[in-house]
Design a protein around this motif. Structure first.
Motif, PDB file in Angstrom:
ATOM      1  N   UNK A  82      31.343  36.168  48.081  1.00  0.00           N
ATOM      2  CA  UNK A  82      30.748  37.356  47.440  1.00  0.00           C
ATOM      3  C   UNK A  82      31.599  38.619  47.531  1.00  0.00           C
ATOM      4  N   UNK A  83      32.306  38.874  48.652  1.00  0.00           N
ATOM      5  CA  UNK A  83      33.138  40.083  48.683  1.00  0.00           C
ATOM      6  C   UNK A  83      34.172  40.149  47.565  1.00  0.00           C
ATOM      7  N   UNK A  84      34.628  39.003  47.055  1.00  0.00           N
ATOM      8  CA  UNK A  84      35.575  39.023  45.934  1.00  0.00           C
ATOM      9  C   UNK A  84      34.894  39.543  44.666  1.00  0.00           C
ATOM     10  N   UNK A 121      35.842  43.142  42.870  1.00  0.00           N
ATOM     11  CA  UNK A 121      36.150  43.230  41.444  1.00  0.00           C
ATOM     12  C   UNK A 121      35.291  44.295  40.770  1.00  0.00           C
ATOM     13  N   UNK A 122      34.012  44.314  41.118  1.00  0.00           N
ATOM     14  CA  UNK A 122      33.099  45.300  40.523  1.00  0.00           C
ATOM     15  C   UNK A 122      33.464  46.719  40.947  1.00  0.00           C
ATOM     16  N   UNK A 158      31.134  42.123  35.367  1.00  0.00           N
ATOM     17  CA  UNK A 158      32.604  42.029  35.400  1.00  0.00           C
ATOM     18  C   UNK A 158      33.121  40.825  34.623  1.00  0.00           C
ATOM     19  N   UNK A 159      32.312  39.767  34.595  1.00  0.00           N
ATOM     20  CA  UNK A 159      32.769  38.501  34.042  1.00  0.00           C
ATOM     21  C   UNK A 159      33.482  37.705  35.130  1.00  0.00           C
ATOM     22  N   UNK A 160      33.395  36.370  35.105  1.00  0.00           N
ATOM     23  CA  UNK A 160      34.042  35.559  36.140  1.00  0.00           C
ATOM     24  C   UNK A 160      35.564  35.576  36.055  1.00  0.00           C
ATOM     25  N   UNK A 161      36.114  35.819  34.859  1.00  0.00           N
ATOM     26  CA  UNK A 161      37.566  35.814  34.703  1.00  0.00           C
ATOM     27  C   UNK A 161      38.283  36.787  35.615  1.00  0.00           C
TER      28      UNK A 161
END
Length: 777
Positions: free
Chosen positions: A470-472, A476-477, A544-547
């Protein structure tokens, strides 16, 4: 007539006597010539090949490659023979004195052959001592190791030893010969040479040996088996022979009678630590390092084009591992895993499909059959031409075994099939600790016991990471949307419709508690991560989208080849290694800069020439601000979330449970950022813990995912993995010499994102009473 006869007889006797004299000297001369001829024939190679001049200059020694920790300790060796040479100046004088007094009293006065000793041995047939000098013993070790039992062949071999000894004396100094001899001698238990023997039998360098310890090793030169101090049945022999060495030192005026009496009265004290490939510290790391060296050797030949050989070239590998931290890590694993395993076994007593859960009896049998077919036993019997039925039947036959247990290695009788089930019941672990600023790996524990469980769960194994992913998503967000830990989102159920991000169907994650209250109200991002609220993470990855999340972890050193670009990765469905997780998390602490993990700082050849020097590989991944805010978010895990048990203000009204969760209370007062993770059915438990200059990851689970705790209480990452981190860090902080930081995480000079929620409240000049902003998504 009488006088004439007498004179004739006298003359005859005189002639006979003269003939005897002539015959005697002729025979003596013939004997001398025969001996000289034997010497010449031996030197010509008639009785077997003799070493060349070059071989004498460079005797084959099979030097072990030595692995050093960053603090200068030997972690282990790679060898055919466990030999690491020392120089004469590294030998204590009393060791040399003991050697000479016991093995060759006139060593410094002969040229390789002790004529007086040889004559004595010949007259008394060896009953008053042998005649082999130290130089002769070296010649036998170097060039005539296969000693013949045939008397004639042994005599001829003796001539070869004499010639080689003379050549050695002409080529080397007395000190060099002593050094070569002590470096070559095999003291058993993989202790080839005096340095290995000193380390294995006494845990110290030769220079540190006490006189009585040196005497024990010199005593072994007569017979390393019969006088071996580590063999219980030969301990008395070892003491008696040690005392004889001390007596010889007194006779030769190296020590006084008083010293001899005092030393002879001492008990035999060892610090015995065999250095086999399966023993010692950092065993899993040493196997990974072996692969590193294999790759390096392929790309870096010797100047003459030949390849380096880690088993005989005497390389020196200086690693990043800290021997103290490695020891603390291994102790923490043993302390917690032994208790956790005991509880796991207790909960499995009434499990009909033990050690597996959530499987049928037939599925259980299939797992075992598959394991049988992958086993070494099956491979060997198959190579012998046995049928599958015959091989399967052999797995049902009881046999004597030595098995691992947390109480020690046990001798038992069981079938190979039952041994498979026995070993599959063990919980395993992988743990790695790394300095984020340099990438240096400081501790590496790949499993619970290398000899019995060879699979490395740091680099080799990959498992679902659960909420530690989750921290990733949050990072990103934060990087994309400039979010604050104080911003809020609803906890309510959330659905990402099919096709929105490549997902084939609607995805509606559930929060872990499953209660109605778990979906009510608003929650700050900091609390959402601390409480691991799935619906909030889903909202973030939808935004954010998974990409971009996959792009981020790719830059953080994660192999993303098998990670699908779908929203569900937000909850940690991807299989990653402990190695990848630790190196990725390290960039958060290192102000957004990824540093590729380093395990080798330098490689030298046996002469000290540097062959390899590590050059750091770094890249900017996140801004300093985004990295710091992400760390700030993860501090909430140890302040209000599942990591609060590290603080000592967490308690369960169950002393038994507290005793299993090893080391509680931990009572850490310093800033700690981290994240726990638990996968479906409690198959995997994770904890990632960070302080400013050390990032450590821990995974706990079993070889098969069907082997797990039945409930979340013991099966969560906070119970399975976090205690190892807690015990390890307590030991690290207790060692002042390590100087690991207990301060604040470095904060950027300028920070536009508010992290202090007591001052938070955009849209009002005077603030909004500390009420966080609600995000509009």
């Amino acid at each position: 007539m009488g006088k004439s006869t007498a004179k004739s007889e006298k003359a005859s006797k005189k002639r006979s006597y003269s003939r005897y004299i002539v015959w005697f000297w002729s025979l003596f001369a013939a004997g001398i010539l025969a001996v000289l001829l034997l010497f010449l024939m031996a030197s010509w190679g008639v009785f077997g090949p003799m070493p060349t001049f070059e071989e004498l200059e460079n005797p084959e020694t099979n030097l072990a490659t030595e692995i050093f920790s960053s603090d200068g300790e030997t972690l282990g060796k790679y060898y055919n023979e466990n030999r690491t040479p020392v120089k004469y100046e590294d030998l204590p004088q009393h060791l040399v004195d003991a050697l000479v007094a016991t093995e060759d009293e006139r060593y410094f006065n002969h040229a390789g052959i002790d004529a007086k000793g040889t004559l004595r041995a010949a007259v008394y047939l060896g009953k008053r001592g042998g005649a082999s000098t130290i130089t002769q013993q070296l010649s036998k070790l170097l060039f005539t190791e296969n000693v013949s039992r045939n008397p004639v062949a042994r005599v001829l071999q003796k001539f070869k030893e004499w010639i080689i000894a003379i050549r050695l004396e002409s080529q080397y100094t007395k000190e060099e010969i002593i050094t070569m001899y002590l470096n070559k001698y095999d003291f058993l238990y993989q202790a080839v040479g005096i340095r290995s023997a000193s380390k294995i039998y006494f845990g110290k360098e030769p220079k540190e040996l006490k006189l009585e310890e040196a005497a024990v090793l010199v005593a072994m030169l007569k017979n390393p088996i019969l006088y071996n101090p580590a063999k219980e049945k030969f301990k008395d022999n070892s003491i008696q022979r040690r005392n004889q060495v001390l007596k010889q030192m007194e006779i030769n005026d190296y020590i006084s009678g008083t010293e001899k009496d005092s030393l002879q009265g001492l008990p035999l004290r060892l610090d015995f630590s065999p250095q086999g490939h399966d023993e010692g510290v950092a065993t899993y790391f040493r196997v990974y390092l072996q692969g590193f060296m294999k790759d390096w050797i392929e790309k870096n030949p010797k100047p003459d084009g030949d390849k380096y050989n880690i088993y005989r070239d005497g390389l020196k590998i200086y690693t990043s591992i800290d021997s103290r931290m490695q020891q603390y890590a291994e102790e923490a694993v043993e302390m917690h895993m032994s208790k956790l395993q005991k509880e796991f076994d207790r909960q499995n007593r009434n499990n009909k499909t033990a050690p597996f859960r959530d499987v049928t009896v037939e599925e259980r049998n299939k797992i075992v059959r598959d394991a049988m077919r992958r086993s070494e036993r099956w491979r060997i019997l198959d190579a012998q031409g046995k049928s599958s039925e015959e091989i399967a039947a052999s797995f049902e036959e009881e046999t004597d075994m030595r098995i691992f247990s947390w109480q020690g290695i046990k001798d038992t009788v069981m079938t190979p099939r039952d041994s498979i089930l026995y070993y599959k019941s063990f919980l395993q672990t992988g743990m790695m600790s790394m300095t984020p600023q340099t990438g240096e790996v400081k501790a590496w524990v790949g499993g619970i016991h290398f000899k019995h469980f060879k699979y490395d769960h740091v680099k080799q194994g990959k498992r679902q990471v659960g909420s530690t992913f989750k921290p990733f998503v949050y990072a990103t967000a934060i990087d994309q949307l400039h979010l604050s830990p104080c911003d809020t989102l609803p906890k309510s159920s959330y659905t990402i419709e099919a096709g929105r991000h490549g997902n084939m169907q609607d995805w509606t994650p559930k929060n872990s508690g499953g209660r109605k209250d778990d979906y009510l109200g608003m929650v700050s991002l900091k609390d959402a991560l601390a409480e691991s609220i799935n619906t909030v993470t889903a909202r973030l990855i939808d935004k954010t989208g998974p990409g971009p999340v996959i792009d981020l972890i790719d830059k953080l050193g994660v192999d993303t080849g098998n990670i699908p670009e779908v929203p569900s990765i937000a909850l940690g469905t991807a299989d990653l290694s402990v190695f990848e997780m630790v190196s990725a998390y390290s960039a958060f602490v290192n102000e957004g800069v990824y540093v590729k993990p380093v395990i080798v700082n330098r490689i030298e050849d046996k002469n000290g020439t540097v062959l390899y020097q590590h050059v750091p590989e770094t890249r900017d991944v996140l801004s300093k601000e985004s990295a710091y805010v992400t760390v700030n978010l993860m501090e909430g895990v140890t302040q209000t979330g599942s990591g609060t048990r590290l603080r000592g203000n967490w308690a369960v009204n169950d002393p038994y449970y507290n005793s299993v969760i090893t080391g509680y209370p931990y009572n850490f007062k310093n800033p700690i950022a981290g994240k726990t993770g638990t996968t479906q059915n409690q198959s995997d438990g994770w904890f990632m813990g960070m302080v400013p200059d050390l990032v450590t990851g821990v995974w706990v689970g079993a070889e098969d995912r069907a082997v797990h705790f039945p409930g979340i209480r013991y099966g969560q990452g906070a119970a399975m993995a976090l205690p190892i981190w807690g015990v390890y860090m307590k030991k690290v902080y207790a060692d002042d010499k390590l100087d690991v930081s207990d301060g604040d995480f470095p904060k950027p000079d300028t920070l536009s994102i508010e992290t202090d929620c007591s001052n938070y409240g955009r849209g009002s000049d005077s603030g909004s009473g500390g009420i966080p902003d609600e995000l509009d998504f």
